[in-house]
Design a protein around this motif. Structure first.
Motif, PDB file in Angstrom:
ATOM      1  N   ALA A 356      -0.274   8.559   7.717  1.00 37.47           N
ATOM      2  CA  ALA A 356      -0.454   7.638   6.587  1.00 37.47           C
ATOM      3  C   ALA A 356       0.897   7.097   6.121  1.00 37.47           C
ATOM      4  O   ALA A 356       1.033   5.923   5.795  1.00 37.47           O
ATOM      5  CB  ALA A 356      -1.164   8.343   5.440  1.00 37.47           C
ATOM      6  N   LEU A 360       1.991   3.115   6.086  1.00 44.07           N
ATOM      7  CA  LEU A 360       2.481   2.365   4.924  1.00 44.07           C
ATOM      8  C   LEU A 360       3.848   1.740   5.209  1.00 44.07           C
ATOM      9  O   LEU A 360       4.124   0.619   4.798  1.00 44.07           O
ATOM     10  CB  LEU A 360       2.546   3.270   3.690  1.00 44.07           C
ATOM     11  CG  LEU A 360       1.195   3.700   3.119  1.00 44.07           C
ATOM     12  CD1 LEU A 360       1.381   4.721   1.996  1.00 44.07           C
ATOM     13  CD2 LEU A 360       0.402   2.508   2.591  1.00 44.07           C
ATOM     14  N   LYS A 369       8.807   4.881  -1.680  1.00 41.52           N
ATOM     15  CA  LYS A 369       7.649   4.310  -2.359  1.00 41.52           C
ATOM     16  C   LYS A 369       6.354   4.759  -1.691  1.00 41.52           C
ATOM     17  O   LYS A 369       5.353   5.022  -2.360  1.00 41.52           O
ATOM     18  CB  LYS A 369       7.744   2.779  -2.343  1.00 41.52           C
ATOM     19  CG  LYS A 369       7.628   2.205  -3.724  1.00 41.52           C
ATOM     20  CD  LYS A 369       7.787   0.702  -3.723  1.00 41.52           C
ATOM     21  CE  LYS A 369       8.513   0.290  -4.981  1.00 41.52           C
ATOM     22  NZ  LYS A 369       8.922  -1.099  -4.993  1.00 41.52           N
ATOM     23  N   MET A 373       3.263   6.683  -3.330  1.00 44.75           N
ATOM     24  CA  MET A 373       1.892   6.170  -3.229  1.00 44.75           C
ATOM     25  C   MET A 373       0.928   7.241  -2.744  1.00 44.75           C
ATOM     26  O   MET A 373      -0.179   7.376  -3.251  1.00 44.75           O
ATOM     27  CB  MET A 373       1.836   5.032  -2.213  1.00 44.75           C
ATOM     28  CG  MET A 373       2.073   3.703  -2.799  1.00 44.75           C
ATOM     29  SD  MET A 373       1.810   2.467  -1.497  1.00 44.75           S
ATOM     30  CE  MET A 373       1.981   1.049  -2.508  1.00 44.75           C
ATOM     31  N   LEU A 374       1.373   8.002  -1.744  1.00 44.03           N
ATOM     32  CA  LEU A 374       0.505   9.035  -1.186  1.00 44.03           C
ATOM     33  C   LEU A 374       0.268  10.158  -2.195  1.00 44.03           C
ATOM     34  O   LEU A 374      -0.841  10.686  -2.296  1.00 44.03           O
ATOM     35  CB  LEU A 374       1.089   9.594   0.118  1.00 44.03           C
ATOM     36  CG  LEU A 374       1.119   8.602   1.284  1.00 44.03           C
ATOM     37  CD1 LEU A 374       1.799   9.211   2.495  1.00 44.03           C
ATOM     38  CD2 LEU A 374      -0.294   8.150   1.660  1.00 44.03           C
ATOM     39  N   ASN A 376       0.412   9.802  -5.490  1.00 40.86           N
ATOM     40  CA  ASN A 376      -0.498   9.191  -6.460  1.00 40.86           C
ATOM     41  C   ASN A 376      -1.932   9.207  -5.971  1.00 40.86           C
ATOM     42  O   ASN A 376      -2.860   9.498  -6.712  1.00 40.86           O
ATOM     43  CB  ASN A 376      -0.090   7.742  -6.714  1.00 40.86           C
ATOM     44  CG  ASN A 376       0.867   7.631  -7.876  1.00 40.86           C
ATOM     45  OD1 ASN A 376       0.545   8.065  -8.960  1.00 40.86           O
ATOM     46  ND2 ASN A 376       2.028   7.074  -7.647  1.00 40.86           N
ATOM     47  N   GLY A 377      -2.087   8.853  -4.712  1.00 38.34           N
ATOM     48  CA  GLY A 377      -3.419   8.817  -4.112  1.00 38.34           C
ATOM     49  C   GLY A 377      -4.049  10.198  -4.076  1.00 38.34           C
ATOM     50  O   GLY A 377      -5.234  10.365  -4.363  1.00 38.34           O
ATOM     51  N   ALA A 380      -5.170  11.090  -7.504  1.00 38.36           N
ATOM     52  CA  ALA A 380      -5.991  10.065  -8.170  1.00 38.36           C
ATOM     53  C   ALA A 380      -7.296  10.613  -8.747  1.00 38.36           C
ATOM     54  O   ALA A 380      -7.696  10.237  -9.848  1.00 38.36           O
ATOM     55  CB  ALA A 380      -6.279   8.921  -7.211  1.00 38.36           C
TER      56      ALA A 380
END
Lengths: 400, 248
Positions: A356, A360, A369, A373-374, A376-377, A380
């Protein structure tokens, strides 16, 4: 007056709270019996050492009982700042009290389980008692903020939150402790009446070598719903103990948690759900992200009592370790005495998904970043369950 | 645009590419065909910069810059795009959010202003209808719960959003039915211009009925062993890869 915690326990007598004699005695016996702090030989403290905590030299925070009124805002604010309570004007059906005169009926349901709660019972300097009348649906959330500055300060509070039958409310609790070698032991008792609903979001974001001990005990009556999101962000030392007593039929309990640790942070989450009555559900989901030399503990216990049939209890714990030196100790426990229940638990620990991350980056996103993002994901699911906009904002700043 | 010269690449010490040479000019469509294990996907991964592969010798230049010196994200910002053979699912990361970040990182790299929310939304609308991707999918988590066809469409959607100079399509036809294949190929063809180039990596000739290549290369045992026009693909389909192997 300053001294170690045990000195406090011995000196502070009687406590300013109206605890029943029996409870006080039990707490005292607990402390006397141990003579010292629990060690890693005690099952409940296997992964969390208290050596530093027991050696802390502490001065208690002086509590100013006068509650100054706060201007009204989008929430009903209760702010504890270095010993002084500031409180907004309660709305209809809501009672906020700082006198320490805690509801005696509610007290009788209390149990004292361990070291943290014993200390709290013997030394609590005060707390806020909140009661919401039957059938009252609060529109504004209640927000309790704890601000503690200064080194070597000790703060022990015992809060009580009572929802009468069919009441509903949203609560936000924020801990902003600041100051090296400080100690905080804050206990919440939640009493949920028949058909009541409480949504609670909690943010622990203390700074410095602060030691935070947090207990939430939840007593649920028939058809009540309790949801708790605990977000622990880069705290030096946090021990969370959550104990739910599902006492009557038809309750639903949601315990979600996200913990983020870095440097030498130590974050310990202990949960214990007692399913004492049939036809209840519980949903537990804890996610951890640890970097550097941070340590995490997840110990989730579910007990289904003999006559508590048709229980649906779900428990999940997932962790991401961002460094080779970060550690997680995960221990799911199920104790089931009924024969017609659905219980599941699972715990996984791994690294970031490298495929992943590669994907990205092939889209032009920098590695840092992409990692953010990962993460955060990954979080989530938990963060998405937080209703408090205040805590959401704090999280965005933290995670971006 | 892309010049690969005598490229050798290995994974875990095993050499996969053994002296591959290829030149792709702007406006061209190249197809790379070859049997399983020939090194097709390795070539795609090495161009994109996957760190599992070690380039042991040879060079890749992209627009006269040394591609091998660039990080994965720098390559993307310079205009290299890889459509994945197996698109990854990323729970919790929304399709549009990550694309907005990607577009802005690329714009920042080129010294252009960031895209406005309004322009971005209209771009999403335009490009998703263009590749036949349901707009409800654009706001969902990346590929989570997508069908095989939707995942591939999503790759082409990302390509349409990012407007790369060089698109490398790694086995984009695998797992697609004819209808999905037609939509995906239609998207690729419509994005074609005199300024960009496409490298289509495929196992079967089928995709090349829809994306007409200018050149067909046969990759075998880490090297390009034969190059021809689009008729080479048909010949391969008829005679099979054994024909190449026996010709060696």
């Amino acid at each position: 007056m300053s001294g170690t915690l045990i000195d406090f326990c011995k000196q502070l007598n009687p406590t300013p709270l109206n605890l029943p004699e029996a409870l006080l005695k039990a707490a005292k016996d607990g402390i006397e019996f141990q003579h010292h702090f629990p060690t890693t030989r005690d099952e409940a403290w296997k992964y969390t050492r208290l050596g530093r905590v027991s050696a802390l030299k502490l001065s208690p925070v002086k509590i100013n009982p006068s509650a100054d009124p706060l201007p009204s805002s989008d929430s009903i604010d209760i702010i504890f700042e270095n010993g002084t309570w500031y409180c907004a004007q309660p709305t209809a059906g809501l009672h906020i009290d700082f006198s320490g005169d805690i509801d005696s009926i509610a007290w009788n349901a209390c149990t004292l389980q361990g070291h943290v709660q014993h200390i709290n019972a013997l030394t609590a300097q005060g707390g806020v008692a909140i009661r919401i009348d039957a059938n009252t649906k609060l529109i504004k959330p209640i927000r309790i903020i704890h601000r503690l500055n200064g080194e070597h300060t000790g703060l022990i509070l015992h809060h009580q939150f009572v929802l009468d039958n069919h009441a509903s409310a949203q609560l936000e609790v924020i801990f902003e402790g600041l100051g090296d070698d400080s100690y905080e032991n804050i206990l919440f008792d939640f009493f949920l009446g028949v058909g009541s609903t409480l949504h609670t979001d909690m943010l622990q974001q203390t700074k410095g070598t602060h030691y935070g001990f947090h207990t939430q005990r939840i007593y649920q009556r028939k058809d009540s719903t309790f949801a708790l999101q605990t977000i622990t962000a880069n705290t030096h030392f946090t021990r969370n103990e959550i104990e739910v007593f599902s006492q009557e039929e038809g309750t639903h309990t949601q315990l979600y948690g996200a913990f983020i640790g870095q440097e030498n942070n130590h974050i310990d989450n202990h949960t214990y759900v007692h399913h004492m009555a049939p036809n209840c559900t519980s949903d537990e989901n804890y996610k951890g992200v640890l970097s550097h030399k941070a340590t995490g503990v997840f110990n989730g216990k579910v007990k289904v009592y003999k006559d508590a049939q048709k229980i649906n209890a779900y428990q999940a714990n997932k962790n991401i370790l961002l460094s080779d030196q970060a550690t997680i100790n995960a221990k799911p426990e199920l104790e089931i005495y009924a024969d017609d229940v659905k219980c599941s638990h699972g715990s996984t620990t791994g690294q970031l998904d490298q495929q992943a991350l590669f994907f990205l980056r092939t889209r032009g996103i920098s590695e840092t970043k992409a990692i953010d993002m990962l993460i955060n994901g990954f979080l989530a699911e938990i963060v998405g369950a937080v209703k408090s906009s205040h805590i959401q904002e704090a999280l965005h700043t933290l995670l971006d | 645009m892309l010049k690969i010269d005598n490229l050798h690449a290995a994974i875990n010490g095993t050499e996969i590419l053994k002296g591959l040479t290829l030149e792709v000019k702007a406006g061209e469509v190249h197809a790379i065909m070859g049997p399983n294990g020939a090194g097709k996907s390795t070539l795609a991964s090495v161009i994109a910069g996957k760190e599992d592969y070690e380039v042991t010798s040879g060079t890749i230049t992209f627009e006269d810059k040394d591609l091998l010196e660039m990080s994965i994200e720098e390559r993307a910002r310079e205009g290299v795009f890889l459509a994945f053979q197996y698109p990854v699912e990323i729970p919790g990361v929304s399709n549009v959010n990550f694309l907005k970040t990607a577009i802005n990182e690329i714009r920042e790299h080129k010294g252009r202003p960031l895209i406005s929310a309004k322009d971005f939304l209209s771009l999403v609308k335009q490009k998703s209808s263009f590749v036949g991707l349901d707009t409800s999918l654009t706001s969902r988590s990346v590929n989570e719960g997508f069908s095989g066809g939707e995942k591939k469409r999503n790759e082409i959607f990302q390509m349409a959003m990012l407007e790369p100079k060089l698109a490398v399509l790694d086995e984009t036809d695998s797992g697609l039915d004819i209808d999905a294949l037609r939509i995906v190929a239609g998207g690729v063809n419509a994005l074609k211009s005199k300024d960009n180039a496409t490298l289509v990596i495929t196992h079967y000739q089928r995709l090349l009925d829809y994306i007409i290549p200018d050149f067909v290369h046969v990759l075998y045992d880490g090297k390009i062993v034969k190059t021809g026009g689009k008729e080479l693909a048909l010949e391969l389909e008829e005679k099979g890869y054994d024909w190449i192997k026996s010709a060696e």
